[in-house]
Scaffold this motif. Sequence first.
Motif, PDB file in Angstrom:
ATOM      1  N   VAL A  84     -16.759 -78.565  53.182  1.00 53.08           N
ATOM      2  CA  VAL A  84     -18.067 -79.191  52.960  1.00 53.08           C
ATOM      3  C   VAL A  84     -18.651 -79.558  54.320  1.00 53.08           C
ATOM      4  CG1 VAL A  84     -17.562 -80.087  50.650  1.00 53.08           C
ATOM      5  CG2 VAL A  84     -17.042 -81.476  52.654  1.00 53.08           C
ATOM      6  N   ARG A  85     -19.937 -79.829  54.324  1.00 52.58           N
ATOM      7  CA  ARG A  85     -20.609 -80.236  55.562  1.00 52.58           C
ATOM      8  C   ARG A  85     -20.994 -81.705  55.493  1.00 52.58           C
ATOM      9  NH1 ARG A  85     -25.660 -76.966  56.527  1.00 52.58           N
ATOM     10  NH2 ARG A  85     -25.689 -78.285  58.382  1.00 52.58           N
ATOM     11  N   LYS A  86     -20.785 -82.422  56.587  1.00 53.86           N
ATOM     12  CA  LYS A  86     -21.141 -83.844  56.630  1.00 53.86           C
ATOM     13  C   LYS A  86     -22.658 -84.031  56.641  1.00 53.86           C
ATOM     14  CE  LYS A  86     -16.943 -85.215  59.005  1.00 53.86           C
ATOM     15  NZ  LYS A  86     -16.339 -85.648  60.283  1.00 53.86           N
ATOM     16  N   ALA A  87     -23.365 -83.136  57.296  1.00 49.60           N
ATOM     17  CA  ALA A  87     -24.827 -83.268  57.419  1.00 49.60           C
ATOM     18  C   ALA A  87     -25.541 -82.224  56.561  1.00 49.60           C
ATOM     19  CB  ALA A  87     -25.233 -83.126  58.887  1.00 49.60           C
ATOM     20  N   GLU A  88     -24.986 -81.927  55.397  1.00 45.34           N
ATOM     21  CA  GLU A  88     -25.568 -80.899  54.516  1.00 45.34           C
ATOM     22  C   GLU A  88     -26.923 -81.323  53.990  1.00 45.34           C
ATOM     23  OE1 GLU A  88     -26.168 -77.703  53.240  1.00 45.34           O
ATOM     24  OE2 GLU A  88     -24.006 -77.625  52.973  1.00 45.34           O
ATOM     25  N   HIS A  89     -27.883 -80.416  54.051  1.00 45.57           N
ATOM     26  CA  HIS A  89     -29.166 -80.596  53.369  1.00 45.57           C
ATOM     27  C   HIS A  89     -28.936 -80.075  51.955  1.00 45.57           C
ATOM     28  CE1 HIS A  89     -33.424 -80.759  52.624  1.00 45.57           C
ATOM     29  NE2 HIS A  89     -33.434 -79.481  52.293  1.00 45.57           N
TER      30      HIS A  89
END
Length: 198
Positions: A84-89
């Motif tokens: 997963v991405r911490k700064a996901e849009h």
Amino acid sequence: MRHPGKSCGIRAPILGLLAMIGIILLSETIGLAQRSNQKERGIEGFRKLRWGTSVEEATRIYPDLYFEKYVMIDNKKEPWKVYVRKAEHGEIENVPFDSIEYWFKGGRFYQVRAVLQSRFGPRTLVTQAENDYNKVRQRLKNRYGNPSDQKVEYVTEFLVAVKEATWVVDRSAITIRYEGIGKADEDELTLTMKERGN
């Protein structure tokens, strides 16, 4: 005796009308060609990651990408690694999803899975998840045509249990699934995009 000015006066509006008809037909033809090109356009991955991108390259592209968990699909095969991405849009097709997961197999990116959960209320007719399922379904239908596979299951005459639709686009498959019966009065929308055969 004919007056040359009169015939020119009649011809000018006719030529103008024919020119307008020609422009309308040309713009319709261009629009149709653009829509058909859009439907034929393939999907090679998700956002900046193409199918088959290595974990190392993916973390260079997205430095905030980190490992979250293993998922076993088949006991005989190696587990998928989910990142997963911490700064996901978290928006896909103008729908804000709660989470977006990047699935890797054999160190390569082959699938993305987005999840949105909402709750039933005492006066809820259509939940956020079901409403967003309908919005995403219509957008995908506009872009790729009718789904290649779809199903709807009902619990009662008025309550939908599961709605699912899949589009096959070139090397990729997109599936959206709405599950209306969940725990603690929750329902769920999932969007899965993957390379076919994986």
